[in-house]
Design a protein around this motif. Structure first.
Motif, mmCIF file in Angstrom:
data_model
loop_
_atom_site.group_PDB
_atom_site.id
_atom_site.type_symbol
_atom_site.label_atom_id
_atom_site.label_comp_id
_atom_site.label_asym_id
_atom_site.label_seq_id
_atom_site.Cartn_x
_atom_site.Cartn_y
_atom_site.Cartn_z
ATOM 1 N N MET A 1 0.850 -1.193 0.000
ATOM 2 C CA MET A 1 0.000 0.000 0.000
ATOM 3 C C MET A 1 0.888 1.247 0.000
ATOM 4 O O MET A 1 1.823 1.349 0.789
ATOM 5 N N VAL A 2 0.554 2.194 -0.883
ATOM 6 C CA VAL A 2 1.319 3.427 -1.026
ATOM 7 C C VAL A 2 0.479 4.604 -0.577
ATOM 8 O O VAL A 2 -0.703 4.707 -0.946
ATOM 9 N N LEU A 3 1.057 5.488 0.220
ATOM 10 C CA LEU A 3 0.353 6.705 0.628
ATOM 11 C C LEU A 3 1.068 7.930 0.073
ATOM 12 O O LEU A 3 2.295 8.034 0.176
ATOM 13 N N ILE A 4 0.289 8.840 -0.496
ATOM 14 C CA ILE A 4 0.813 10.086 -1.053
ATOM 15 C C ILE A 4 0.355 11.239 -0.181
ATOM 16 O O ILE A 4 -0.849 11.478 -0.024
ATOM 17 N N THR A 5 1.281 11.965 0.418
ATOM 18 C CA THR A 5 0.905 13.163 1.172
ATOM 19 C C THR A 5 0.707 14.321 0.194
ATOM 20 O O THR A 5 1.125 14.251 -0.963
ATOM 21 N N GLY A 6 0.060 15.391 0.667
ATOM 22 C CA GLY A 6 -0.160 16.539 -0.208
ATOM 23 C C GLY A 6 -0.858 16.143 -1.489
ATOM 24 O O GLY A 6 -0.551 16.656 -2.579
ATOM 25 N N ALA A 7 -1.813 15.232 -1.387
ATOM 26 C CA ALA A 7 -2.388 14.585 -2.569
ATOM 27 C C ALA A 7 -3.253 15.492 -3.430
ATOM 28 O O ALA A 7 -3.550 15.152 -4.574
ATOM 29 N N THR A 8 -3.665 16.639 -2.901
ATOM 30 C CA THR A 8 -4.443 17.570 -3.722
ATOM 31 C C THR A 8 -3.571 18.684 -4.301
ATOM 32 O O THR A 8 -4.056 19.536 -5.039
ATOM 33 N N GLY A 9 -2.275 18.672 -3.971
ATOM 34 C CA GLY A 9 -1.350 19.650 -4.535
ATOM 35 C C GLY A 9 -0.862 19.197 -5.904
ATOM 36 O O GLY A 9 -1.105 18.061 -6.333
ATOM 37 N N ASN A 10 -0.132 20.063 -6.584
ATOM 38 C CA ASN A 10 0.312 19.760 -7.948
ATOM 39 C C ASN A 10 1.176 18.510 -8.023
ATOM 40 O O ASN A 10 0.964 17.635 -8.871
ATOM 41 N N TYR A 11 2.175 18.413 -7.161
ATOM 42 C CA TYR A 11 3.109 17.287 -7.216
ATOM 43 C C TYR A 11 2.412 15.981 -6.838
ATOM 44 O O TYR A 11 2.544 14.963 -7.539
ATOM 45 N N GLY A 12 1.672 16.014 -5.744
ATOM 46 C CA GLY A 12 1.004 14.798 -5.291
ATOM 47 C C GLY A 12 -0.040 14.307 -6.268
ATOM 48 O O GLY A 12 -0.106 13.110 -6.579
ATOM 49 N N LYS A 13 -0.861 15.215 -6.749
ATOM 50 C CA LYS A 13 -1.919 14.843 -7.698
ATOM 51 C C LYS A 13 -1.324 14.285 -8.984
ATOM 52 O O LYS A 13 -1.826 13.297 -9.532
ATOM 53 N N SER A 14 -0.248 14.902 -9.468
ATOM 54 C CA SER A 14 0.393 14.428 -10.698
ATOM 55 C C SER A 14 1.011 13.048 -10.499
ATOM 56 O O SER A 14 0.930 12.189 -11.386
ATOM 57 N N THR A 15 1.621 12.825 -9.347
ATOM 58 C CA THR A 15 2.208 11.512 -9.067
ATOM 59 C C THR A 15 1.139 10.430 -9.061
ATOM 60 O O THR A 15 1.325 9.342 -9.634
ATOM 61 N N ILE A 16 0.006 10.720 -8.448
ATOM 62 C CA ILE A 16 -1.103 9.757 -8.435
ATOM 63 C C ILE A 16 -1.589 9.483 -9.854
ATOM 64 O O ILE A 16 -1.813 8.323 -10.237
ATOM 65 N N ASP A 17 -1.738 10.518 -10.658
ATOM 66 C CA ASP A 17 -2.199 10.336 -12.038
ATOM 67 C C ASP A 17 -1.232 9.452 -12.828
ATOM 68 O O ASP A 17 -1.665 8.591 -13.609
ATOM 69 N N PHE A 18 0.071 9.661 -12.628
ATOM 70 C CA PHE A 18 1.051 8.832 -13.329
ATOM 71 C C PHE A 18 0.996 7.384 -12.850
ATOM 72 O O PHE A 18 1.128 6.452 -13.654
ATOM 73 N N LEU A 19 0.797 7.168 -11.558
ATOM 74 C CA LEU A 19 0.658 5.803 -11.046
ATOM 75 C C LEU A 19 -0.502 5.090 -11.734
ATOM 76 O O LEU A 19 -0.375 3.941 -12.180
ATOM 77 N N LEU A 20 -1.623 5.775 -11.841
ATOM 78 C CA LEU A 20 -2.808 5.182 -12.464
ATOM 79 C C LEU A 20 -2.579 4.930 -13.951
ATOM 80 O O LEU A 20 -2.956 3.879 -14.485
ATOM 81 N N GLN A 21 -1.949 5.885 -14.633
ATOM 82 C CA GLN A 21 -1.666 5.733 -16.062
ATOM 83 C C GLN A 21 -0.767 4.539 -16.330
ATOM 84 O O GLN A 21 -0.867 3.886 -17.374
ATOM 85 N N LYS A 22 0.116 4.245 -15.387
ATOM 86 C CA LYS A 22 1.086 3.163 -15.559
ATOM 87 C C LYS A 22 0.546 1.816 -15.078
ATOM 88 O O LYS A 22 1.273 0.814 -15.042
ATOM 89 N N GLY A 23 -0.735 1.789 -14.688
ATOM 90 C CA GLY A 23 -1.370 0.530 -14.331
ATOM 91 C C GLY A 23 -1.348 0.164 -12.871
ATOM 92 O O GLY A 23 -1.742 -0.945 -12.489
ATOM 93 N N PHE A 24 -0.909 1.070 -12.018
ATOM 94 C CA PHE A 24 -0.917 0.814 -10.582
ATOM 95 C C PHE A 24 -2.351 0.890 -10.086
ATOM 96 O O PHE A 24 -3.072 1.853 -10.378
ATOM 97 N N SER A 25 -2.782 -0.103 -9.347
ATOM 98 C CA SER A 25 -4.182 -0.178 -8.932
ATOM 99 C C SER A 25 -4.552 0.938 -7.956
ATOM 100 O O SER A 25 -3.825 1.202 -6.995
#
Length: 289
Positions: A1-25
């Motif tokens: 399980m991965v947790l992203i802090t600052g998830a609504t900020g630019n860096y956090g939100k972009s990191t989450i989007d890339f994880l999803l694009q790359k197939g991370f559940s």
């Protein structure tokens, strides 16, 4: 399980989007936010949202329960973030987190003589805290975001040129999106434990060279003037620019001039698996419109 802090900020939100694009559940991603009302978009993507504040230690321990990897995105509170980051590291340890990935900052001068010590001091302290925590860590020494340069140049750059005391020293600025994608790649893979990565561009470019690029893009000469620090501060003060912005612009300009962001080696290209966005590509996108 991965947790992203600052998830609504630019860096956090972009990191989450890339994880999803790359197939991370999405079921393996947890987003930490201070304001749950701003996280509706994350919930729509199937991501669990937990509320936590770097100032609230107990809240952080609860939020970090069950997490294996934690992306600790540095806070924006310049006054209190040293203690806030300590809270996050200690809470992660208490909650049983195995690995912290931390967004630090590129620098050469780690003494108080650095013109950007107001930024670097906290990062140095947090890196030391991580290394002494006993947890696995990965330190991402992010260069100055290229995304910030248009703000440094000002909104009248096409009309009046660039007025910045940065000299002609080259620097390897990189865009935030490239750093976020590389961060996602690290979160998805193994073998990054107890390593420090330099997230800078593969090329070093000076502000005069950037002025030339913008000139080509807009079809007119964009002059670049590098005044003394004293003249720069005086000019911006007379223009009623807020003092906190003047201090930031002047400090970063001095750091650029002193070569704080000039690099001979970067890990960003290797982690991305491609060349980072160039200054020409970025500036063309910004100023072509």
């Amino acid at each position: 399980m991965v947790l992203i802090t600052g998830a609504t900020g630019n860096y956090g939100k972009s990191t989450i989007d890339f994880l999803l694009q790359k197939g991370f559940s999405s079921s393996n991603i947890v987003a930490l936010v201070r304001n749950e009302e701003k996280a509706s978009g994350l919930k729509e993507k199937g991501i669990a949202v937990r509320v936590g504040d770097y100032d609230n230690y107990t809240q952080l321990v609860e939020a970090f329960e069950g997490i294996d990897k934690l992306l600790l995105i540095s806070g924006s509170d310049m006054v209190n973030r040293d203690k806030q980051h300590q809270n996050a590291v200690n809470a992660a340890k208490e909650a049983g987190v195995n690995h912290i990935i931390y967004t630090s900052f590129e620098r050469k001068n780690e003494t108080e003589t650095s013109p950007i010590t107001f930024v670097s001091a906290t990062h140095i302290a947090t890196e030391n805290c991580l290394k002494s925590s006993g947890l696995d860590y990965t330190i991402l020494r992010n260069s100055l975001y290229m995304d910030m340069l248009p703000m440094f140049f000002g909104d009248k750059v096409v009309e009046s040129g660039i007025f910045l005391p940065a000299g002609d020293t080259k620097a390897a600025f990189a865009v935030r999106m490239d750093m976020a994608e590389a961060t996602a790649n690290i979160l998805m893979t193994e073998g990054h434990e107890n390593k420090t990565y330099n997230f800078s561009n593969s090329e070093n470019v000076s502000i005069p060279e950037m002025a030339e690029i913008i000139s080509e893009v807009v079809g007119k000469e964009i002059p670049y003037h590098s005044p003394s620090q004293e003249v720069y501060v005086e000019t911006l003060t007379k223009a009623n620019v807020p003092s906190e912005y003047i201090g930031m612009f002047a400090g970063f300009s001095a750091a650029i001039k002193q070569g704080e962001f000039t690099v001979e080696h970067s890990d960003l290209e290797k982690i991305l698996g491609r060349k980072p966005t160039t200054a020409k590509e970025f500036l063309t996108k910004v100023y072509a419109s």
